[in-house]
Scaffold this active site. Structure first.
Site, short mmCIF file in Angstrom:
data_model
loop_
_atom_site.label_atom_id
_atom_site.label_comp_id
_atom_site.label_asym_id
_atom_site.label_seq_id
_atom_site.Cartn_x
_atom_site.Cartn_y
_atom_site.Cartn_z
N ASP A 1 0.97 -1.12 -0.14
CA ASP A 1 -0.06 -0.05 -0.06
C ASP A 1 0.71 1.16 0.01
O ASP A 1 1.67 1.44 1.01
CB ASP A 1 -0.82 -0.19 1.28
CG ASP A 1 -1.81 1.05 1.47
OD1 ASP A 1 -1.66 2.14 0.67
OD2 ASP A 1 -2.81 1.27 2.06
N ASP B 1 -6.59 -0.49 -2.01
CA ASP B 1 -5.56 0.43 -2.08
C ASP B 1 -4.08 -0.23 -2.17
O ASP B 1 -3.10 0.40 -2.10
CB ASP B 1 -5.59 1.44 -0.88
CG ASP B 1 -5.34 0.66 0.39
OD1 ASP B 1 -5.42 -0.47 0.47
OD2 ASP B 1 -5.56 1.51 1.67
N GLY C 1 18.34 -5.51 0.54
CA GLY C 1 18.49 -6.90 -0.06
C GLY C 1 17.21 -7.84 -0.06
O GLY C 1 17.15 -8.84 -0.94
N LYS D 1 -3.54 -2.86 7.52
CA LYS D 1 -3.52 -4.13 7.62
C LYS D 1 -2.44 -4.52 6.61
O LYS D 1 -1.64 -4.07 5.83
CB LYS D 1 -4.75 -4.50 7.30
CG LYS D 1 -5.69 -4.73 8.75
CD LYS D 1 -5.20 -5.95 9.55
CE LYS D 1 -5.78 -5.93 10.83
NZ LYS D 1 -5.37 -6.77 11.78
N ASP D 2 -2.29 -5.96 6.68
CA ASP D 2 -1.48 -6.75 6.16
C ASP D 2 -1.75 -7.23 4.62
O ASP D 2 -1.08 -7.90 4.15
CB ASP D 2 -0.94 -7.91 7.14
CG ASP D 2 -0.67 -7.48 8.32
OD1 ASP D 2 0.08 -6.50 8.64
OD2 ASP D 2 -1.47 -8.11 9.15
N TYR E 1 0.20 0.01 14.85
CA TYR E 1 -0.81 -0.03 13.62
C TYR E 1 -0.13 0.60 12.58
O TYR E 1 -0.20 1.94 12.84
CB TYR E 1 -2.05 0.20 14.22
CG TYR E 1 -3.02 0.03 13.07
CD1 TYR E 1 -3.40 -1.06 12.47
CD2 TYR E 1 -3.81 1.24 12.71
CE1 TYR E 1 -4.14 -1.34 11.39
CE2 TYR E 1 -4.46 1.14 11.56
CZ TYR E 1 -4.77 -0.12 10.98
OH TYR E 1 -5.70 -0.16 9.82
P1 13P Z 1 -5.33 -0.53 4.66
O1 13P Z 1 -4.62 -1.57 5.35
O2 13P Z 1 -6.01 -1.19 3.44
O3 13P Z 1 -4.50 0.63 4.33
O4 13P Z 1 -6.60 -0.03 5.31
C1 13P Z 1 -6.33 0.78 6.42
C2 13P Z 1 -7.48 1.41 7.25
O5 13P Z 1 -7.36 1.82 8.17
C3 13P Z 1 -8.99 1.02 6.70
O6 13P Z 1 -9.78 1.86 7.52
MG MG Z 2 -4.17 2.27 3.00
MG MG Z 3 -5.05 -1.87 1.85
#
Ligand code: 13P
Ligand code: MG
Ligand code: MG
Ligand code: 13P
Length: 372
Positions: free
Chosen positions: A13, A54, A105, A232-233, A229
């Site tokens: 992202d 995204d 690397g 997300k992954d 935070y």
């Molecule tokens: P992403 O991990 O897709 O960037 O989403 C983060 C988020 O906070 C969505 O509410």
């Molecule tokens: Mg995002």
């Molecule tokens: Mg995302």
């Protein structure tokens, strides 16, 4: 072709358009130009650039093997370059997943998600590449289990002599950094003890009983890398299909069940995973519900013949409808569990700051109110 080919899917992202909902076409264009350049210089055999929500997804074939610095570096360069574009357009969270300044690397541990496999291309090599947004590593546990170990999902486990022996699962403990292998069907119950806890135990790969790789997933947990935070992954997964592996329809079948994954708004909620076309992988409602897309390719001497947009099909209309019903039901819980993640998972979001602020306001219960 009997020589080895490597399939690498590396994603990050690097800035959302608008908010976290999708990817600006300018970034896709810039990434494709750069990939084209690497292909013309014969670093890559082939590539496909796409996005899920995204996240920028780089799908590549080459002959360098997995974990190769040159391939990881080119992905890193593309992410850096597109982050520049994202900054110019002031896209949301530009460079979000790039947790380091300089490449060292290998992109593992630096933010991007990675799934790679080196294979000997078969007579015919159907590949299915899954990409998800607004969820995390662990979201593939249930579908991978169903594909490779559940005879109610995969008829081939019963019917096909090529699959009847079962498979071997590699499970990673993402918190203790250790791994374990399980053979199914014999050790199915032991396997399920662990992979049911999707926040900690993640299926990294599935092999035939002879050791040939059938599936690999990304297991990066951003919060565990960053210590806080940062988004997300949003994981990816590569699955080989047909012959000694599940048929295409068996690989897709688990996604007809709207299973609940962690992610969604602020990465802090449980919600149902919705399979959609690439065009519809634009999480909007409450930044979700979490999406999964699947691109199908036939490999031909390492060339990616495709893609076919596998969930762009009316046979997935019903699960999409069910996801929306479940999403309504979950949303009505607002900030209450089990919509909001439990405390131990919230530790990786903004909760610790709130806890810290209120630390001195907690007082001991009066003696009359404490248990004897
Ligand atoms: P992403 O991990 O897709 O960037 O989403 C983060 C988020 O906070 C969505 O509410
Ligand atoms: Mg995002
Ligand atoms: Mg995302
Ligand atoms: P293979 O076992 O040849 O991959 O095909 C099985 C099939 O017919 C899938 O529907």
């Amino acid at each position: 072709m009997n020589k080895q080919v490597t399939v690498s899917v590396i994603k990050a992202d690097i800035g959302g358009y608008v908010g976290h909902s999708a990817m600006h076409p300018g970034l896709l264009e810039r990434a494709s130009q750069m990939m084209e350049d690497f292909r013309s210089r014969r670093v890559l055999i082939d590539f496909h650039v796409t996005s899920c929500g995204d996240d920028l997804q780089l799908i590549m074939t080459h002959t360098f093997g997995v974990d190769h610095p040159q391939i990881h570096q080119l992905a890193w360069e593309i992410f850096r370059e597109c982050t520049g574009t994202a900054r110019e357009l002031k896209l949301y969270g530009a460079g979000q997943d790039l947790l380091a300044d300089a490449f060292s690397g290998n992109v593992r541990g630096m933010g991007p998600g990675v799934a790679e496999m080196e294979i000997t291309e078969r007579e015919s090599e159907p590949l299915l590449i899954f990409m998800a947004d607004k969820t995390s590593a662990g979201a593939w546990n249930l579908p991978l289990f169903k594909m490779f170990a559940d005879p109610f999902n995969t008829a081939g486990l019963i019917i096909s002599p090529a699959m009847h022996a079962g498979f071997r699962f590699e499970v990673h403990d993402v918190k203790q950094h250790q791994r374990i292998f399980f053979n199914t069907p014999e050790e199915m119950y032991d396997l399920l003890v662990f992979i049911g806890a999707t926040g900690r135990y993640v299926i990294k790969a599935v092999y035939t009983r002879e050791g040939e790789v059938g599936a690999v997933s990304s297991t990066q947990r951003l919060a565990l890398i960053a210590g806080k935070y940062v988004g997300k992954d949003d994981p990816v997964c590569i699955v080989r299909s047909q012959g000694k592996f599940p048929a295409v329809g068996e690989v897709l079948e688990p996604f007809t069940m709207p299973h609940i994954v962690e992610g969604w708004m602020r990465g802090s909620h449980y919600g149902p995973l919705m399979p959609t076309s690439v065009r519809q992988a634009t999480p909007a409602r409450f930044d979700g519900p979490p999406r999964v897309i699947c691109l199908g390719f036939q490999l031909a001497e390492g060339r990616l013949i495709g893609p076919r947009d596998m969930f762009d099909d009316p046979s997935f209309d019903e699960v999409r409808r069910q996801v929306n019903i479940l999403a309504d039901q979950m949303r009505r819980h607002g900030p209450f569990e089990p919509h909001r993640l439990p405390m131990d998972e919230m530790e990786y979001t903004t909760l610790p700051q709130v806890m810290e602020k209120l630390r001195d306001r907690w007082e001991a219960l009066p003696e009359t109110l404490t248990p004897a």
